[in-house]
Design a protein around this motif. Structure first.
Motif, mmCIF file in Angstrom:
data_model
loop_
_atom_site.group_PDB
_atom_site.id
_atom_site.type_symbol
_atom_site.label_atom_id
_atom_site.label_comp_id
_atom_site.label_asym_id
_atom_site.label_seq_id
_atom_site.Cartn_x
_atom_site.Cartn_y
_atom_site.Cartn_z
ATOM 1 N N ILE A 212 1.333 -1.153 -0.341
ATOM 2 C CA ILE A 212 0.268 0.226 -0.215
ATOM 3 C C ILE A 212 0.773 0.965 0.288
ATOM 4 O O ILE A 212 0.613 2.472 -0.704
ATOM 5 C CB ILE A 212 -0.920 0.056 1.134
ATOM 6 C CG1 ILE A 212 -1.981 -0.892 1.123
ATOM 7 C CG2 ILE A 212 -2.044 1.035 1.092
ATOM 8 C CD1 ILE A 212 -3.046 -1.153 2.215
ATOM 9 N N VAL A 225 -7.231 1.095 -6.424
ATOM 10 C CA VAL A 225 -7.069 0.719 -4.350
ATOM 11 C C VAL A 225 -7.675 0.856 -3.381
ATOM 12 O O VAL A 225 -9.212 0.206 -2.976
ATOM 13 C CB VAL A 225 -6.177 -0.036 -3.964
ATOM 14 C CG1 VAL A 225 -5.660 -0.008 -2.472
ATOM 15 C CG2 VAL A 225 -4.092 -0.760 -4.934
ATOM 16 N N MET A 286 -8.639 -5.804 -9.977
ATOM 17 C CA MET A 286 -8.401 -4.073 -10.140
ATOM 18 C C MET A 286 -8.706 -3.909 -12.083
ATOM 19 O O MET A 286 -8.222 -3.967 -13.117
ATOM 20 C CB MET A 286 -6.765 -3.270 -9.901
ATOM 21 C CG MET A 286 -6.723 -3.903 -8.259
ATOM 22 S SD MET A 286 -7.275 -2.877 -7.302
ATOM 23 C CE MET A 286 -7.286 -3.793 -6.012
ATOM 24 N N TRP A 292 -4.034 -6.738 -11.034
ATOM 25 C CA TRP A 292 -4.105 -6.302 -9.745
ATOM 26 C C TRP A 292 -5.360 -7.077 -8.983
ATOM 27 O O TRP A 292 -5.885 -7.238 -9.912
ATOM 28 C CB TRP A 292 -3.303 -4.845 -9.397
ATOM 29 C CG TRP A 292 -2.377 -4.382 -9.734
ATOM 30 C CD1 TRP A 292 -1.298 -4.275 -11.038
ATOM 31 C CD2 TRP A 292 -1.757 -3.578 -8.906
ATOM 32 N NE1 TRP A 292 -0.174 -3.360 -10.432
ATOM 33 C CE2 TRP A 292 -0.648 -3.097 -9.103
ATOM 34 C CE3 TRP A 292 -2.050 -2.992 -7.495
ATOM 35 C CZ2 TRP A 292 0.640 -2.024 -8.727
ATOM 36 C CZ3 TRP A 292 -0.958 -2.423 -6.646
ATOM 37 C CH2 TRP A 292 0.278 -2.113 -7.828
ATOM 38 N N LEU A 294 -6.772 -7.610 -5.704
ATOM 39 C CA LEU A 294 -6.849 -8.252 -4.052
ATOM 40 C C LEU A 294 -7.053 -8.840 -3.199
ATOM 41 O O LEU A 294 -8.280 -9.110 -3.523
ATOM 42 C CB LEU A 294 -7.234 -6.724 -3.674
ATOM 43 C CG LEU A 294 -7.786 -5.998 -2.549
ATOM 44 C CD1 LEU A 294 -8.508 -4.443 -2.406
ATOM 45 C CD2 LEU A 294 -8.411 -6.845 -1.513
ATOM 46 N N ILE A 310 -2.263 -6.771 -2.120
ATOM 47 C CA ILE A 310 -2.695 -6.242 -3.261
ATOM 48 C C ILE A 310 -1.035 -5.607 -3.668
ATOM 49 O O ILE A 310 -0.292 -5.491 -3.425
ATOM 50 C CB ILE A 310 -3.116 -4.898 -2.276
ATOM 51 C CG1 ILE A 310 -3.859 -5.091 -1.599
ATOM 52 C CG2 ILE A 310 -2.910 -4.021 -3.251
ATOM 53 C CD1 ILE A 310 -3.977 -3.781 -0.537
#
Length: 315
Positions: A212, A225, A286, A292, A294, A310
């Motif tokens: 993050i 995100v 994402m 991407w 999560l 993430i």
């Protein structure tokens, strides 16, 4: 923080028949943007593709010529200049790899980024199809985990305006901008430091800290995100009892396939805040951030979700 407005380049595909009509269209566009009244201290910002200034408004009459046209109101030309920051990167010519965004069969860069950034798209009213306050954008992604139907097609709503009346229909979005600023975060470090304030229902594994904090503002990855975390936080507020329901999360959430779980079990296992190692199979994709993911776990629920990873798709 600026209120971002994204220009829909598709509205330039139909040129005006003459310079006079082109001037009228630009006047209406300027008036549309001017009617967007952000909260005090907030500036409007217009995002465009790199070729915006050289796009043709009418035969032999481009945007750059309009900007220098002595027959166009000087204040209108100055206003457009204030909307564009020379330090801002233009919108890319293609969406993120593995993603196709289209409107009525045409690639739609501006509309795509209006969706990704949760911004307002604006158009020249060059055709009747732009005379509306919202548009349905087709977003196609490739799911490498699906063998039979690898293409995922979704239709996303994009806020849109081509006249001041459309802007009035979006007063809730404009009025809510101040609240979005309050909730807004400047970058990944700020997001991590404020995680308890913004996401009281989410618990973050130690492995997520660096992931993050490495995010920087202004990118689709960072914004997505933040959006996905708020989706999970908002779901937790309604999940007071009973089993976890993937279908109630706005974005598509899926578990890993059995083959990937078997192959990648060590990489999908993360140490949680209670010192228990758990497998994180559920994940959100994402949109606007390439490949991407999560990864999260619902094991501590109801009303609590663990965030384990993430970043780029685990391979």
């Amino acid at each position: 923080m600026d209120i971002e407005i994204v220009f829909n380049e598709l509205s330039l595909h139909t040129c005006a028949s003459d310079i006079t009509t082109a001037r009228q269209l630009m006047t209406e566009l300027i008036n549309t943007i001017f009617s967007i009244k952000p909260p005090s201290g907030i500036k409007r910002k217009l995002r465009t593709k790199s070729d915006f200034n050289y796009s043709e408004l009418a035969p032999d009459y481009r945007v750059v010529q309009w900007r220098n046209d002595p027959d166009v109101d000087l204040e209108a030309r100055r206003f457009l200049k204030t909307l564009q920051d020379k330090n801002d990167l233009p919108l890319p010519d293609i969406p993120d790899p593995g993603i196709e965004a289209s409107y009525q069969g045409q690639q739609a860069i501006g509309l795509y980024y209006a969706f990704v950034f949760n911004s307002l798209a604006v158009s020249l009213k060059s055709e009747p199809l732009w005379d509306c306050s919202s548009l349905k954008l087709q977003v196609t992604t490739v799911d490498e985990e699906e063998q039979e139907e690898p293409l995922i097609i979704r239709y996303e709503n994009v806020l849109h305006a081509s006249c001041s009346n459309h802007v009035q229909e979006h007063h809730d979005w404009i009025d809510g901008f101040q609240e979005r600023i309050r909730q807004g975060v400047s970058d990944g470090l700020d997001l991590w430091n404020r995680r308890g304030e913004l996401f009281p229902s989410l618990l973050f594994c130690e492995s997520v800290s660096k992931q993050i904090q490495s995010l920087y503002t202004g990118t689709p990855m960072f914004r997505q995100v933040v959006n996905k975390l708020f989706e999970l936080e908002n779901y937790c507020k309604t999940w007071t009892d009973g089993a976890f329901n993937l279908d109630l999360i706005p974005s598509k959430a899926t578990p890993e396939s059995d083959s990937r779980l078997e192959k990648l079990k060590p990489k999908l296992t993360f140490k949680c805040p209670d010192n228990v190692h758990r497998i994180f199979s559920f994940h959100l994709r994402m949109t606007g951030a390439g490949a991407w993911r999560l990864h999260f776990s619902e094991e501590l629920g109801p009303a609590k979700i663990l965030i384990g990873y993430i970043g780029p798709k685990i391979q």
